[in-house]
Design a protein around this motif. Sequence first.
Motif, PDB file in Angstrom:
ATOM      1  N   VAL A 103       0.854  -1.178   0.000  1.00 40.31           N
ATOM      2  CA  VAL A 103       0.000   0.000   0.000  1.00 40.31           C
ATOM      3  C   VAL A 103       0.891   1.230   0.000  1.00 40.31           C
ATOM      4  O   VAL A 103       2.104   1.140   0.209  1.00 40.31           O
ATOM      5  CB  VAL A 103      -0.942   0.017   1.234  1.00 40.31           C
TER       6      VAL A 103
ATOM      7  N   ARG B 155      -3.574   1.673   4.578  1.00 44.05           N
ATOM      8  CA  ARG B 155      -3.948   0.556   5.460  1.00 44.05           C
ATOM      9  C   ARG B 155      -3.758   1.020   6.905  1.00 44.05           C
ATOM     10  O   ARG B 155      -2.713   1.582   7.258  1.00 44.05           O
ATOM     11  CB  ARG B 155      -3.072  -0.663   5.189  1.00 44.05           C
TER      12      ARG B 155
ATOM     13  N   GLU C 104      -8.579  -1.061   4.918  1.00 39.98           N
ATOM     14  CA  GLU C 104      -7.933  -0.355   3.818  1.00 39.98           C
ATOM     15  C   GLU C 104      -8.959   0.561   3.156  1.00 39.98           C
ATOM     16  O   GLU C 104     -10.149   0.218   3.048  1.00 39.98           O
ATOM     17  CB  GLU C 104      -7.371  -1.332   2.793  1.00 39.98           C
TER      18      GLU C 104
END
Length: 887
Positions: free
Chosen positions: A743, A799, A856
């Motif tokens: 991420v 996240r 997320e």
Amino acid sequence: MTGGPGRSGPRLRWHLAANSGVIAWLVGLLGVSLAHPFVPESRWLLVHLLLLGAVTNAVLVWSAHFADALLKNPSPSRRGQVVRLVALNAGVLAVVAGIVTGTWTLTLAGAVGVGVAAAAHGVAIAQQGHRALPSRFGASVRYYVAASACLPVGAALGTLLARHPGELLHGRLVLAHVAVNVLGWLGLTVLGTLLTLWPTILRTRIAEGAERQSRQALPVLVVSLVLVVVAALTGARVVTGVALLGYLAAALWSLRPMLGAARAKPPQTYAAWSVLAAVAWLAVSLAWLTGLVLLAPDWSAAGEATHRVAVPLAAGFAGQVLLGALTYLLPVVRGGGPSVVRATTDVLERGAALRVVVANAGLVLLLLPAPSVVRVLVSALVLAAYASFLVLLPLALRTARRSEGTVAPTRARHQPEPLAEVRTRHTGWAMAGLSAVVLAVALGTAVDPSALRTASAASAGVAVTGHTTTVRVEARDMRFHPDSVDVPAGNRLVIEVVNRDSDVHDLALETGQSTGRLSTGQTGRVQVDVVGRDLDGWCTIVGHRQMGMVFSVNVVGAAAASSSGPGNSHDGTMQGGTTQDGTIPHDAVANGEAVRPDFLAKPPAWFTARDARLAPAPSARVHRVLLVAQEVEREVAVGVRQRLWTFNGTAPGPVLHGRVGDRFEVRLRNDAGMGHSIDFHAGALAPDAPMRTIAPGESLTFSFTAQRAGIWMYHCSSMPMSLHIANGMFGAVVIDPPGLPGVDREYLLVQSELYLGAQGGTADPAKVAAERPDAVVFNGFANQYDHHQLAARVGERVRVWVLDAGPNRPSSFHVVGSQFDTVFLEGSYLARRGSPGTVGGAQALALQPAQGGFVELSFPEAGHYPFVSHIMVDAERGAHGVFRITR
């Protein structure tokens, strides 16, 4: 033996160089003594810097010196001795570094170096004795050879102890380790040396029969020592005690001529007094250890008993015999002629009686129950008495150099000072030393608030009977056994308390008398001179009273027992501020008003929030973790400071990050003032040993393999567990799920509750028990991410890992103005972006205490997105922050 001025060159240089290791380790010992509250493993270091560092160096140097003199067969070269000393000190440094850093392989390497140096020393002396002609004092050399065989065994046992075996095996290893090192390596060396050194110090002849008794004692000493070690390792506790008694009897037999010489010619010097006091401490410590081992209920208690006796053995025996011997030997081997030797000795002997009295009277007091301030002041006096040698030594060497440069025109015969004047001077110094110790006790008693209170309030005006009621109480399993005592009115009461628990405890009465804090195996005493009314007692360690550690004194046989005395009032309170709802005077709230946070206050410009970014998992698959239990004062909301119990000084503790299959090797060290433990939810293993409570100054090591993904809590599991967690002892372990995609930004938030005590105090246990938090916070500080907002950009994948550490409140993590497309809760995906059939999302991540997961999301446009616990009362009292999103 002293030689003239011309002989002091090479010989002086050799002895200065050879003894530099002894002095260096003594200086290091002084430094650790002064800074011990801030030094890791300080208790272990104090003992081992003295015994393994200074004393072991001295044994290698001086036993070789005495072997040369007694065998009249000097070693042909100093090279071998230099190599052994270098190997020894390198080994000691490695052992110290390995223990302090928790690196067992380094400890092992150092122990091998120490053992090899000692073994080589013994072999060299044995070969030297084999080449020499028969000697009247050959027995002393055989003592040295036997002693040299002990240290390698002791080093091996110490290495095994560094692996933190189970509790029962630990007790056996500790006793065997102390026996083979202190009684073997050091004890045999001292007993062999005193045969010739003691009469030399007294300036008298060796007593008739001394050599014979020394020869007779050696086989008994060696056999007894072997039996002690073997019996301890095999678990034969009674045999161990009997073997210790055999060693003591043989040691006293070998010392009998020495004591006779002291009666015939009483000691008049620091060297003689110090050595004699050391021998007394050896005998007393051995007798004490024998009794403790024979009376111990199991090997765990026997190991604790050995730890207790280690202090008088180290400071009383080893420390004093070292300083006494050096005080006599250094001027002699330095040489320079009789006048120079006398001048050097006179400097080292300054304040002799004062130093000996302070050291020994102080050590006796430190072994007795005393208020903490008294112990601190007396400890400082004892340390000063010992450290004075390091101050006097350079002055003595400077005096010797000046004396050598001064040549008297005539050699007048030295006139000794009259004995009566010597005794008068020593008596004055001795009284000064005793007065200093008494003054320290009086000052400490006056300063310690608990010592200021008296038992007069307990008498309630009843007539004194002159009888005494004595009760023995055990503290174990968060209870006192028994938890009450019936006392006839007017009797004197003595309560002897022994701590059989793994945690630190004490017993205090409402009238102020207290045992002081007791570690495992320690014993304390509470005394009330006249009991005329009922009294309440409790353990003052925060939270222990709420867990049930209370004690009652019930008066029988008088109406006064039911009347209100000075300690009881009718408004529901007792003397000292203790309330009937269970609040403890020792707790923070009783020492002042509980603080209330202002949730709208802004932190100062210099405030720095805890970094919420989650660092990537290290590439290494083995994680070596050191967690130190510490008490620190930290700000938990704007203007609100609390004394937290923490791992590594922060609440939450350090974040650990790994992958499935990673191995975590964890070492917990307790540098706090009470017992603590650790429970890792990320590993599956029997909690008996790795999660046990360890006392202050102790450590434990264990390991686990992360088998499952998730965010896992770790926390202190000592009772009361809720209070230990509420006061800061918790943290997170993140184990990435296999195939976890990357991420753009990854954050971690740990939610916890604050139950505030007074400013600078600890959490209020009554609030914890009633589940009444003052604040709910992310990462340990109320609203910190309102002011130091978490950053991201429009469209980035973010996240957020969330753990609810509790100890009591659930959480419902929500980000205002956004939706979660991926939700991972307790090891499973509830929603996953891109998964077939997934069309929905989530608005909150619901967690109970000790649960965790991650969400997320991405942010559609720039702006400020608050994140909260959607249990709104908690959001309004600190569980609130902001994402700041830019383009």
